[in-house]
Design a protein around this motif. Sequence first.
Motif, PDB file in Angstrom:
ATOM      1  N   VAL A  56       6.066 -89.834  10.502  1.00 32.52           N
ATOM      2  CA  VAL A  56       5.732 -91.248  10.415  1.00 32.52           C
ATOM      3  C   VAL A  56       6.493 -91.508   9.145  1.00 32.52           C
ATOM      4  O   VAL A  56       6.944 -93.017   9.262  1.00 32.52           O
ATOM      5  N   ALA A  57       6.792 -90.831   8.119  1.00 34.10           N
ATOM      6  CA  ALA A  57       7.525 -91.050   6.791  1.00 34.10           C
ATOM      7  C   ALA A  57       8.860 -91.418   7.560  1.00 34.10           C
ATOM      8  O   ALA A  57       9.723 -92.324   7.081  1.00 34.10           O
ATOM      9  N   ALA A  58       9.465 -90.778   8.447  1.00 35.56           N
ATOM     10  CA  ALA A  58      10.755 -91.103   9.056  1.00 35.56           C
ATOM     11  C   ALA A  58      10.872 -92.188   9.797  1.00 35.56           C
ATOM     12  O   ALA A  58      11.869 -93.065   9.652  1.00 35.56           O
ATOM     13  N   ILE A  59       9.775 -92.846  10.710  1.00 35.82           N
ATOM     14  CA  ILE A  59       9.847 -93.895  11.515  1.00 35.82           C
ATOM     15  C   ILE A  59       9.572 -95.199  10.579  1.00 35.82           C
ATOM     16  O   ILE A  59       9.934 -96.387  10.943  1.00 35.82           O
ATOM     17  N   THR A  60       9.149 -94.864   9.334  1.00 34.33           N
ATOM     18  CA  THR A  60       8.980 -96.082   8.337  1.00 34.33           C
ATOM     19  C   THR A  60       9.755 -96.092   7.292  1.00 34.33           C
ATOM     20  O   THR A  60       9.904 -96.788   6.261  1.00 34.33           O
ATOM     21  N   SER A  61      10.888 -95.366   7.352  1.00 32.63           N
ATOM     22  CA  SER A  61      12.101 -95.246   6.277  1.00 32.63           C
ATOM     23  C   SER A  61      12.916 -96.223   6.406  1.00 32.63           C
ATOM     24  O   SER A  61      12.780 -96.892   7.267  1.00 32.63           O
ATOM     25  N   PRO A  62      13.622 -96.608   5.262  1.00 35.80           N
ATOM     26  CA  PRO A  62      14.727 -97.705   5.442  1.00 35.80           C
ATOM     27  C   PRO A  62      15.701 -97.609   6.659  1.00 35.80           C
ATOM     28  O   PRO A  62      16.121 -98.429   7.199  1.00 35.80           O
ATOM     29  N   THR A  63      15.999 -96.369   6.902  1.00 42.73           N
ATOM     30  CA  THR A  63      17.172 -95.942   7.853  1.00 42.73           C
ATOM     31  C   THR A  63      16.551 -96.591   9.249  1.00 42.73           C
ATOM     32  O   THR A  63      17.294 -97.019   9.968  1.00 42.73           O
ATOM     33  N   ALA A  64      15.204 -95.905   9.650  1.00 42.22           N
ATOM     34  CA  ALA A  64      14.716 -96.548  10.840  1.00 42.22           C
ATOM     35  C   ALA A  64      14.274 -98.112  10.656  1.00 42.22           C
ATOM     36  O   ALA A  64      14.683 -98.822  11.792  1.00 42.22           O
ATOM     37  N   ALA A  65      13.890 -98.558   9.595  1.00 51.59           N
ATOM     38  CA  ALA A  65      13.480 -99.960   9.658  1.00 51.59           C
ATOM     39  C   ALA A  65      14.553-100.773   9.725  1.00 51.59           C
ATOM     40  O   ALA A  65      14.515-101.995  10.582  1.00 51.59           O
ATOM     41  N   ALA A  66      15.944-100.167   9.477  1.00 55.49           N
ATOM     42  CA  ALA A  66      17.098-100.977   9.828  1.00 55.49           C
ATOM     43  C   ALA A  66      17.425-101.222  11.471  1.00 55.49           C
ATOM     44  O   ALA A  66      18.230-102.117  11.639  1.00 55.49           O
ATOM     45  N   THR A  67      16.795-100.515  12.288  1.00 56.32           N
ATOM     46  CA  THR A  67      16.823-100.494  13.468  1.00 56.32           C
ATOM     47  C   THR A  67      15.780-101.368  14.207  1.00 56.32           C
ATOM     48  O   THR A  67      15.476-101.157  15.510  1.00 56.32           O
ATOM     49  N   THR A  68      14.826-102.035  13.692  1.00 59.65           N
ATOM     50  CA  THR A  68      13.768-102.524  14.332  1.00 59.65           C
ATOM     51  C   THR A  68      14.053-103.561  15.363  1.00 59.65           C
ATOM     52  O   THR A  68      14.782-104.571  14.991  1.00 59.65           O
ATOM     53  N   LEU A  69      13.576-103.421  16.511  1.00 58.26           N
ATOM     54  CA  LEU A  69      13.651-104.275  17.684  1.00 58.26           C
ATOM     55  C   LEU A  69      12.619-104.791  18.339  1.00 58.26           C
ATOM     56  O   LEU A  69      11.592-103.919  18.385  1.00 58.26           O
ATOM     57  N   ARG A  70      12.649-106.176  18.847  1.00 60.21           N
ATOM     58  CA  ARG A  70      11.434-106.532  19.296  1.00 60.21           C
ATOM     59  C   ARG A  70      11.899-106.291  20.856  1.00 60.21           C
ATOM     60  O   ARG A  70      12.872-106.788  21.348  1.00 60.21           O
ATOM     61  N   VAL A  71      10.641-106.027  21.825  1.00 66.98           N
ATOM     62  CA  VAL A  71      10.999-105.760  23.062  1.00 66.98           C
ATOM     63  C   VAL A  71      10.271-106.871  23.879  1.00 66.98           C
ATOM     64  O   VAL A  71       8.993-106.887  23.835  1.00 66.98           O
ATOM     65  N   ASP A  72      10.984-107.729  24.707  1.00 66.66           N
ATOM     66  CA  ASP A  72      10.354-108.788  25.392  1.00 66.66           C
ATOM     67  C   ASP A  72      10.592-108.461  26.742  1.00 66.66           C
ATOM     68  O   ASP A  72      11.493-108.051  27.257  1.00 66.66           O
TER      69      ASP A  72
END
Length: 121
Positions: A103-119
């Motif tokens: 969870v620390a990895a998926i909420t890290s700045p590195t992961a957050a930079a890849t946030t995608l909305r899926v529609d």
Amino acid sequence: MTDWNPADLAAIDRAGELDVAAHRPDGTLRTPRIVWHVVVDDQLFVRSVRGTEGAWYRGVQRTGTGRIESGGVAADVTFTDDHDHDAAIDQAYRAKYGGGSAVAAITSPTAAATTLRVDPA
């Protein structure tokens, strides 16, 4: 942007994992990859735990389209960069998946930079 059917979104949200397969430029699908996902404000979001180096993420970035399967729902989708809800997405990941290094990895700045909305497509 098309809205999700509420029942489909709820089924996806209840599931722990999401299979993501990006379309190749020729329209065929890449091999599905398992990712974690969250729903915030009735929208589905995913991130790459490996940041921009994640193979599935790079594939999605090429075409912006693909297919997902989760919770008994299969859908053709579009992927859009969306950072309007990053803080709420971090909270949703923690609430859904708990604490720990993943969870620390998926909420890290590195992961957050890849946030995608899926529609749905």
